[in-house]
Write a protein that holds these residues in place. Structure first.
Motif, mmCIF file in Angstrom:
data_model
loop_
_atom_site.group_PDB
_atom_site.id
_atom_site.type_symbol
_atom_site.label_atom_id
_atom_site.label_comp_id
_atom_site.label_asym_id
_atom_site.label_seq_id
_atom_site.Cartn_x
_atom_site.Cartn_y
_atom_site.Cartn_z
ATOM 1 N N LYS A 88 23.949 91.092 60.045
ATOM 2 C CA LYS A 88 24.595 91.029 58.733
ATOM 3 C C LYS A 88 25.042 89.602 58.428
ATOM 4 O O LYS A 88 24.743 89.059 57.360
ATOM 5 C CB LYS A 88 25.786 91.980 58.669
ATOM 6 C CG LYS A 88 26.469 91.977 57.325
ATOM 7 C CD LYS A 88 27.619 92.953 57.270
ATOM 8 C CE LYS A 88 28.273 92.898 55.905
ATOM 9 N NZ LYS A 88 29.420 93.803 55.818
ATOM 10 N N LEU A 134 23.441 87.007 55.591
ATOM 11 C CA LEU A 134 24.244 86.365 54.547
ATOM 12 C C LEU A 134 24.048 84.847 54.558
ATOM 13 O O LEU A 134 23.907 84.214 53.506
ATOM 14 C CB LEU A 134 25.722 86.712 54.725
ATOM 15 C CG LEU A 134 26.108 88.165 54.444
ATOM 16 C CD1 LEU A 134 27.555 88.421 54.847
ATOM 17 C CD2 LEU A 134 25.882 88.509 52.986
ATOM 18 N N GLU A 147 22.273 82.611 51.598
ATOM 19 C CA GLU A 147 22.985 81.462 51.019
ATOM 20 C C GLU A 147 22.100 80.213 51.079
ATOM 21 O O GLU A 147 21.993 79.463 50.105
ATOM 22 C CB GLU A 147 24.292 81.223 51.759
ATOM 23 C CG GLU A 147 25.062 80.012 51.280
ATOM 24 C CD GLU A 147 26.282 79.719 52.138
ATOM 25 O OE1 GLU A 147 26.766 78.580 52.067
ATOM 26 O OE2 GLU A 147 26.747 80.606 52.870
#
Length: 69
Positions: free
Chosen positions: A54, A58, A62
């Motif tokens: 996770k 992320l 980004e």
């Protein structure tokens, strides 16, 4: 390890200056293209342990957003 690579690529993306079309193409090939550095990091997701996916996802998203902007 993946986080360090992402931070290094973000720094490289932020410091990359595009003055003409040739440099823009170099940027695209280096970071965004199918064999680019960002895509290579996404391929490394298979080595991330399940509990870290996770956070790694992320970070990579980004990075991808920053590279495409």
């Amino acid at each position: 390890m993946l986080q360090e690579k992402v931070q290094q690529l973000i720094a490289a993306i932020e410091s990359f200056e595009v003055a003409d079309e040739q440099q823009l193409e170099e940027y695209r090939l280096r970071f965004i293209a199918r064999k680019g550095e960002v895509t290579a990091l996404f391929a490394e997701m298979k080595y991330v342990p399940p509990e870290g996916k996770k956070e790694a996802g992320l970070l990579l998203n980004e990075l991808k957003d920053k590279a495409q902007s």
